[in-house]
Design an enzyme around this catalytic site. Structure first.
Site, PDB file in Angstrom:
ATOM      1  N   HIS A 166      41.111  31.163  47.264  1.00  0.00           N
ATOM      2  CA  HIS A 166      39.732  31.677  47.826  1.00  0.00           C
ATOM      3  C   HIS A 166      39.200  30.703  48.669  1.00  0.00           C
ATOM      4  CE1 HIS A 166      39.547  33.615  43.496  1.00  0.00           C
ATOM      5  NE2 HIS A 166      39.609  34.418  44.436  1.00  0.00           N
ATOM      6  N   CYS A 253      33.426  29.274  40.432  1.00  0.00           N
ATOM      7  CA  CYS A 253      33.705  30.567  39.612  1.00  0.00           C
ATOM      8  C   CYS A 253      33.401  30.950  38.158  1.00  0.00           C
ATOM      9  CB  CYS A 253      35.294  30.735  39.962  1.00  0.00           C
ATOM     10  SG  CYS A 253      36.169  29.303  39.648  1.00  0.00           S
TER      11      CYS A 253
HETATM   12  C1  CIR Z   1      42.528  33.510  39.358  1.00  0.00           C
HETATM   13  O1  CIR Z   1      43.742  33.424  39.831  1.00  0.00           O
HETATM   14  O2  CIR Z   1      42.004  34.751  39.559  1.00  0.00           O
HETATM   15  C2  CIR Z   1      42.008  32.801  38.305  1.00  0.00           C
HETATM   16  N1  CIR Z   1      43.175  32.206  37.713  1.00  0.00           N
HETATM   17  C3  CIR Z   1      41.094  31.710  39.132  1.00  0.00           C
HETATM   18  C4  CIR Z   1      40.143  32.237  39.830  1.00  0.00           C
HETATM   19  C5  CIR Z   1      39.222  31.231  40.426  1.00  0.00           C
HETATM   20  N2  CIR Z   1      38.053  32.010  41.036  1.00  0.00           N
HETATM   21  C6  CIR Z   1      37.328  31.310  41.996  1.00  0.00           C
HETATM   22  O3  CIR Z   1      37.848  30.398  42.455  1.00  0.00           O
HETATM   23  N3  CIR Z   1      36.371  32.084  42.474  1.00  0.00           N
END
Ligand code: CIR
Length: 260
Positions: A166, A253
């Site tokens: 991201h 997140c």
């Molecule tokens: C994913 O791959 O979507 C989750 N395991 C991790 C998401 C992390 N989100 C973020 O950095 N905003």
């Protein structure tokens, strides 16, 4: 070094045992659920100590990544936007958060085209940067721009470095005019006009930090970053996020921080 946005509350969603099935870009060991839950509780305590009222939403055991609540919605003042997470296994998280947002925000709208993850959205004092990534496409970014039109904020679509999950995996806003960024993201030129503090080489995993009112919250275990920010005059608080990191999660997140 004023906070760019004064937050009043945060919405979080606790991890459940299914978090061991969370998505990850590179195969590696599963997170340990008990340790993840402890880390999450400590993270909530840090937000509360920073002055936020933390509201805990219902667990979503059918959605292993639901603890990463930032990806399903964006809050800007009294407006909440339900996003469209780009990973197919995460699309249900958007439907699940609608009622929580409707109960708290005066206006709730939805992105209904393309894909956009909250992790790709950086809100600064006067603009919103949307990073295109493997999870966020132009259609989603365009739909988000329309959803934010009433805020009057300037909006820019920028690129996320390839191989970075991201946009905010690699950057954070630390005060009204200052971005903390990895060298690889800063090199793209997207922060022209801002002051940039570059993340120490080898500590890129610390770049996903959060400014919460008077403090900068960063992951424990990155001494060069902690020193750099402290010496720059920030009040730094550290908290563990090693289990979240096993499934590519970080500090931004795990909460939706709201000024409303
Ligand atoms: C994913 O791959 O979507 C989750 N395991 C991790 C998401 C992390 N989100 C973020 O950095 N905003």
């Amino acid at each position: 070094m004023l906070s760019p946005i004064r937050f009043r509350q945060a919405l979080v969603r606790p991890p459940t045992p299914s978090v061991v099935d969370g998505l990850r870009a590179i195969d590696g060991p599963d997170p340990d659920f008990a340790r993840f839950a402890d880390e999450h509780a400590a993270y909530v305590a840090v937000l509360q100590a920073a002055g936020l009222m933390v509201e805990v939403m219902a667990e979503l055991p059918d959605h292993p990544d639901a603890v990463f609540v930032e990806d399903a919605a964006l809050c800007v003042g009294s407006l909440a936007v339900v996003l469209r997470p780009g990973a197919p296994s995460r699309s249900g998280e958007a439907d699940a958060i609608v009622a929580d947002l409707e109960a708290r925000f005066s206006k709730v709208t939805r992105v209904t085209e393309g894909f956009v993850d909250g992790g790709d959205i950086l809100v600064t004092a006067d603009e919103v940067l949307i990073g295109l990534s493997a999870r966020t496409d132009r259609a989603g970014a365009g739909a988000l721009m329309s959803a934010l039109a009433s805020t009057g904020l300037a909006i820019r679509i920028v690129e996320t470095p390839s191989d970075v999950l991201h946009f905010k995996t690699d950057c954070a806003i630390v005060d009204e005019r200052t971005i903390f960024s990895t060298a690889r993201l800063a090199a793209s030129g997207c922060f022209e006009g801002y002051d940039v503090v570059v993340c120490p080489t080898g500590e890129e995993a610390a770049a996903n930090l959060i400014r919460v009112n008077d403090v900068v919250v960063m992951r424990t275990g990155f001494p060069a970053t902690e020193r750099l920010l402290t010496e720059a005059g920030y009040d730094v608080v550290t908290t563990d996020a090693d289990e979240a990191a096993r499934i590519d999660g970080g500090l931004s997140c795990m909460s939706l921080r709201c000024s409303w």
